[in-house]
Scaffold this motif. Structure first.
Motif, PDB file in Angstrom:
ATOM      1  N   ASN A  56      41.844  36.522  31.511  1.00  0.00           N
ATOM      2  CA  ASN A  56      41.904  38.096  30.939  1.00  0.00           C
ATOM      3  C   ASN A  56      41.052  38.819  31.806  1.00  0.00           C
ATOM      4  O   ASN A  56      41.473  39.855  32.149  1.00  0.00           O
ATOM      5  N   GLY A  57      39.862  38.313  32.468  1.00  0.00           N
ATOM      6  CA  GLY A  57      39.175  39.040  33.398  1.00  0.00           C
ATOM      7  C   GLY A  57      38.118  38.249  33.795  1.00  0.00           C
ATOM      8  O   GLY A  57      38.059  36.954  33.618  1.00  0.00           O
ATOM      9  N   VAL A  58      37.365  38.704  34.864  1.00  0.00           N
ATOM     10  CA  VAL A  58      36.200  37.909  35.567  1.00  0.00           C
ATOM     11  C   VAL A  58      35.143  38.698  35.610  1.00  0.00           C
ATOM     12  O   VAL A  58      34.894  40.059  35.418  1.00  0.00           O
ATOM     13  N   VAL A  59      34.039  38.091  35.834  1.00  0.00           N
ATOM     14  CA  VAL A  59      32.662  38.901  35.772  1.00  0.00           C
ATOM     15  C   VAL A  59      31.935  38.977  37.319  1.00  0.00           C
ATOM     16  O   VAL A  59      32.176  37.918  37.917  1.00  0.00           O
ATOM     17  N   ASN A  60      31.607  39.866  37.650  1.00  0.00           N
ATOM     18  CA  ASN A  60      30.633  40.089  38.927  1.00  0.00           C
ATOM     19  C   ASN A  60      31.536  40.437  40.100  1.00  0.00           C
ATOM     20  O   ASN A  60      31.198  41.225  40.954  1.00  0.00           O
ATOM     21  N   PHE A  61      32.255  39.502  40.430  1.00  0.00           N
ATOM     22  CA  PHE A  61      33.251  39.623  41.593  1.00  0.00           C
ATOM     23  C   PHE A  61      34.530  39.333  41.512  1.00  0.00           C
ATOM     24  O   PHE A  61      35.161  38.490  40.779  1.00  0.00           O
ATOM     25  N   PHE A  62      35.275  40.184  42.047  1.00  0.00           N
ATOM     26  CA  PHE A  62      36.702  39.522  42.056  1.00  0.00           C
ATOM     27  C   PHE A  62      37.387  40.153  43.537  1.00  0.00           C
ATOM     28  O   PHE A  62      37.121  41.319  44.049  1.00  0.00           O
ATOM     29  N   VAL A 111      28.950  48.917  36.298  1.00  0.00           N
ATOM     30  CA  VAL A 111      29.027  48.506  34.796  1.00  0.00           C
ATOM     31  C   VAL A 111      30.401  48.370  34.131  1.00  0.00           C
ATOM     32  O   VAL A 111      30.374  47.835  32.849  1.00  0.00           O
ATOM     33  N   ALA A 112      31.289  48.630  34.677  1.00  0.00           N
ATOM     34  CA  ALA A 112      32.591  48.970  33.825  1.00  0.00           C
ATOM     35  C   ALA A 112      33.551  47.683  34.179  1.00  0.00           C
ATOM     36  O   ALA A 112      34.733  47.989  34.087  1.00  0.00           O
ATOM     37  N   HIS A 113      33.166  46.576  34.476  1.00  0.00           N
ATOM     38  CA  HIS A 113      34.145  45.562  34.809  1.00  0.00           C
ATOM     39  C   HIS A 113      34.826  45.303  33.413  1.00  0.00           C
ATOM     40  O   HIS A 113      36.164  44.912  33.825  1.00  0.00           O
ATOM     41  N   SER A 114      34.435  44.991  32.407  1.00  0.00           N
ATOM     42  CA  SER A 114      35.221  44.705  31.191  1.00  0.00           C
ATOM     43  C   SER A 114      36.432  45.699  30.946  1.00  0.00           C
ATOM     44  O   SER A 114      37.352  45.329  30.840  1.00  0.00           O
ATOM     45  N   GLY A 121      48.258  43.342  30.646  1.00  0.00           N
ATOM     46  CA  GLY A 121      49.720  43.346  30.784  1.00  0.00           C
ATOM     47  C   GLY A 121      50.357  44.052  31.821  1.00  0.00           C
ATOM     48  O   GLY A 121      51.382  43.757  32.237  1.00  0.00           O
ATOM     49  N   SER A 122      49.268  44.451  32.971  1.00  0.00           N
ATOM     50  CA  SER A 122      49.736  44.902  34.269  1.00  0.00           C
ATOM     51  C   SER A 122      49.302  44.138  35.292  1.00  0.00           C
ATOM     52  O   SER A 122      49.688  43.926  36.622  1.00  0.00           O
ATOM     53  N   LEU A 123      48.105  43.295  35.411  1.00  0.00           N
ATOM     54  CA  LEU A 123      47.364  42.687  36.141  1.00  0.00           C
ATOM     55  C   LEU A 123      47.276  41.240  35.811  1.00  0.00           C
ATOM     56  O   LEU A 123      47.771  40.685  34.693  1.00  0.00           O
ATOM     57  N   MET A 124      47.696  40.571  37.122  1.00  0.00           N
ATOM     58  CA  MET A 124      47.916  38.949  36.776  1.00  0.00           C
ATOM     59  C   MET A 124      46.513  38.602  37.344  1.00  0.00           C
ATOM     60  O   MET A 124      46.058  38.745  38.559  1.00  0.00           O
ATOM     61  N   VAL A 125      45.489  37.932  36.582  1.00  0.00           N
ATOM     62  CA  VAL A 125      44.228  37.705  36.678  1.00  0.00           C
ATOM     63  C   VAL A 125      43.987  36.093  36.835  1.00  0.00           C
ATOM     64  O   VAL A 125      44.341  35.410  35.757  1.00  0.00           O
ATOM     65  N   ALA A 126      43.445  35.542  37.776  1.00  0.00           N
ATOM     66  CA  ALA A 126      43.132  34.159  37.547  1.00  0.00           C
ATOM     67  C   ALA A 126      41.781  33.717  37.984  1.00  0.00           C
ATOM     68  O   ALA A 126      41.103  34.380  39.007  1.00  0.00           O
ATOM     69  N   SER A 127      41.257  32.784  37.872  1.00  0.00           N
ATOM     70  CA  SER A 127      39.891  32.279  37.884  1.00  0.00           C
ATOM     71  C   SER A 127      40.045  30.660  38.631  1.00  0.00           C
ATOM     72  O   SER A 127      40.828  30.128  37.936  1.00  0.00           O
ATOM     73  N   CYS A 128      39.426  30.369  39.742  1.00  0.00           N
ATOM     74  CA  CYS A 128      39.387  29.140  40.290  1.00  0.00           C
ATOM     75  C   CYS A 128      37.901  28.378  40.572  1.00  0.00           C
ATOM     76  O   CYS A 128      37.125  28.947  40.904  1.00  0.00           O
ATOM     77  N   GLY A 129      38.102  27.236  39.705  1.00  0.00           N
ATOM     78  CA  GLY A 129      36.730  26.711  39.438  1.00  0.00           C
ATOM     79  C   GLY A 129      36.207  26.143  40.802  1.00  0.00           C
ATOM     80  O   GLY A 129      35.156  26.008  40.902  1.00  0.00           O
TER      81      GLY A 129
END
Length: 81
Positions: free
Chosen positions: A27-33, A52-55, A63-71
């Protein structure tokens, strides 16, 4: 009664991305994208809240962004000695 609610699950991951087995949709990431400029501009971001408004950004983009996190990817933007 007049709206919806969102439950944010810690470490919530969805299925992995085809061709990228170490990456999962989130759904989202923290600190850096890293984002496409046009996609980030469609969501919008209040410059007064940029630190302060990353969340809120990712909630607005549901619904409009495709967000991925890569380990296997890490960013050393605040390294500690």
């Amino acid at each position: 009664m007049e709206g919806g609610c969102m439950h944010r699950k810690s470490r919530g991951r969805f299925h992995s991305l085809p061709g990228y087995p170490q990456c999962s949709l989130v759904n989202g990431v923290v600190n850096f994208f890293l984002a496409r400029t046009d996609a980030a501009q469609r969501v919008g971001f209040d410059p007064q809240l940029k630190r302060v408004a990353h969340s809120e950004f990712f909630m607005d983009g549901l619904g409009s962004l495709m967000v991925a996190s890569c380990g296997h990817v890490s960013i050393g933007h605040q390294k500690k000695n």
